[in-house]
Design a protein around this motif. Structure first.
Motif, PDB file in Angstrom:
ATOM      1  N   ARG A 127       0.818  -1.221   0.000  1.00 44.72           N
ATOM      2  CA  ARG A 127       0.000   0.000   0.000  1.00 44.72           C
ATOM      3  C   ARG A 127       0.856   1.276   0.000  1.00 44.72           C
ATOM      4  O   ARG A 127       0.580   2.237   0.710  1.00 44.72           O
ATOM      5  N   ASN A 128       1.918   1.251  -0.808  1.00 39.27           N
ATOM      6  CA  ASN A 128       2.814   2.396  -0.882  1.00 39.27           C
ATOM      7  C   ASN A 128       2.634   3.079  -2.235  1.00 39.27           C
ATOM      8  O   ASN A 128       2.750   2.432  -3.275  1.00 39.27           O
ATOM      9  N   ARG A 129       2.367   4.379  -2.225  1.00 39.00           N
ATOM     10  CA  ARG A 129       2.085   5.119  -3.460  1.00 39.00           C
ATOM     11  C   ARG A 129       3.277   5.132  -4.414  1.00 39.00           C
ATOM     12  O   ARG A 129       3.112   5.015  -5.619  1.00 39.00           O
ATOM     13  N   PHE A 130       4.478   5.312  -3.871  1.00 38.40           N
ATOM     14  CA  PHE A 130       5.654   5.354  -4.735  1.00 38.40           C
ATOM     15  C   PHE A 130       5.856   4.014  -5.431  1.00 38.40           C
ATOM     16  O   PHE A 130       6.038   3.960  -6.645  1.00 38.40           O
ATOM     17  N   LEU A 131       5.822   2.927  -4.679  1.00 36.27           N
ATOM     18  CA  LEU A 131       5.995   1.594  -5.269  1.00 36.27           C
ATOM     19  C   LEU A 131       4.882   1.301  -6.273  1.00 36.27           C
ATOM     20  O   LEU A 131       5.133   0.758  -7.350  1.00 36.27           O
ATOM     21  N   ASP A 132       3.666   1.703  -5.942  1.00 34.79           N
ATOM     22  CA  ASP A 132       2.539   1.503  -6.860  1.00 34.79           C
ATOM     23  C   ASP A 132       2.724   2.315  -8.150  1.00 34.79           C
ATOM     24  O   ASP A 132       2.363   1.863  -9.227  1.00 34.79           O
ATOM     25  N   SER A 133       3.319   3.499  -8.050  1.00 36.42           N
ATOM     26  CA  SER A 133       3.555   4.306  -9.253  1.00 36.42           C
ATOM     27  C   SER A 133       4.646   3.683 -10.130  1.00 36.42           C
ATOM     28  O   SER A 133       4.635   3.847 -11.349  1.00 36.42           O
ATOM     29  N   LEU A 134       5.590   2.960  -9.515  1.00 34.60           N
ATOM     30  CA  LEU A 134       6.640   2.287 -10.283  1.00 34.60           C
ATOM     31  C   LEU A 134       6.114   1.026 -10.961  1.00 34.60           C
ATOM     32  O   LEU A 134       6.465   0.732 -12.105  1.00 34.60           O
ATOM     33  N   TYR A 135       5.287   0.278 -10.238  1.00 29.17           N
ATOM     34  CA  TYR A 135       4.790  -1.014 -10.721  1.00 29.17           C
ATOM     35  C   TYR A 135       3.280  -1.115 -10.494  1.00 29.17           C
ATOM     36  O   TYR A 135       2.820  -1.856  -9.634  1.00 29.17           O
ATOM     37  N   PRO A 136       2.481  -0.354 -11.264  1.00 23.11           N
ATOM     38  CA  PRO A 136       1.030  -0.351 -11.057  1.00 23.11           C
ATOM     39  C   PRO A 136       0.375  -1.708 -11.311  1.00 23.11           C
ATOM     40  O   PRO A 136      -0.700  -1.980 -10.791  1.00 23.11           O
ATOM     41  N   ASN A 137       1.025  -2.566 -12.072  1.00 17.82           N
ATOM     42  CA  ASN A 137       0.495  -3.908 -12.320  1.00 17.82           C
ATOM     43  C   ASN A 137       1.175  -4.954 -11.449  1.00 17.82           C
ATOM     44  O   ASN A 137       1.038  -6.154 -11.689  1.00 17.82           O
ATOM     45  N   GLY A 138       1.917  -4.512 -10.464  1.00 19.36           N
ATOM     46  CA  GLY A 138       2.627  -5.422  -9.572  1.00 19.36           C
ATOM     47  C   GLY A 138       3.978  -5.811 -10.137  1.00 19.36           C
ATOM     48  O   GLY A 138       4.350  -5.444 -11.246  1.00 19.36           O
ATOM     49  N   LEU A 139       4.725  -6.530  -9.321  1.00 23.38           N
ATOM     50  CA  LEU A 139       6.029  -7.027  -9.748  1.00 23.38           C
ATOM     51  C   LEU A 139       5.837  -8.292 -10.572  1.00 23.38           C
ATOM     52  O   LEU A 139       4.894  -9.049 -10.355  1.00 23.38           O
TER      53      LEU A 139
END
Length: 136
Positions: free
Chosen positions: A17-29
């Motif tokens: 639930r981190n906005r920065f990580l979600d912006s990098l990988y919006p479809n997940g890793l």
């Protein structure tokens, strides 16, 4: 004990639930991940470093250019309230899929395995700590 597995497992990005990580990988890793480091301490915490070879969806200026300045992103996580941790044949670890399942009583299970190694950590909380990058 009930187990819920999301399609392909719950994604680390979704759970953090981190906005920065979600912006990098919006479809997940992706599925080709390498667990580079596991640190267990007596404070009931595990720090985990997961290496991905998937380029991020957005440019991060301080990292430079994908493929030129870096081609691996390391996602650093803190897992807390550990109820079980099993690691077998760590010296044989290879890139693999990381699967997260939900279990009863708010417990999550993170599993990754290869031909002759395995990792399973049961925990109640995951916190994104940051990212590192390097060129392989």
């Amino acid at each position: 004990m009930g187990i819920t597995t999301f399609e392909g497992g719950m994604n680390i990005v979704e759970l953090s639930r981190n906005r920065f990580l979600d912006s990098l990988y919006p479809n997940g890793l992706g599925d080709n991940l390498l667990i580079g480091q596991v640190n267990l301490d007596f404070s009931d915490r595990v720090t985990l470093s997961i290496h991905t070879y998937e380029p991020p969806s957005k440019k991060v200026e301080k990292w430079g250019r994908w493929g030129e300045d870096y081609n691996v992103v390391v996602v650093n996580l803190l897992l807390q309230f550990i109820t079980d941790c099993q690691l077998n044949n760590w010296q044989n670890i290879t890139s693999s899929q990381v699967i997260i399942e939900t279990r009863d009583n708010g417990v999550f299970s993170l599993t990754s395995q290869g031909e002759n190694w395995s990792l399973n950590i049961n925990f109640k909380a995951m916190t994104f700590q940051g990212c590192d990058v390097y060129i392989k």
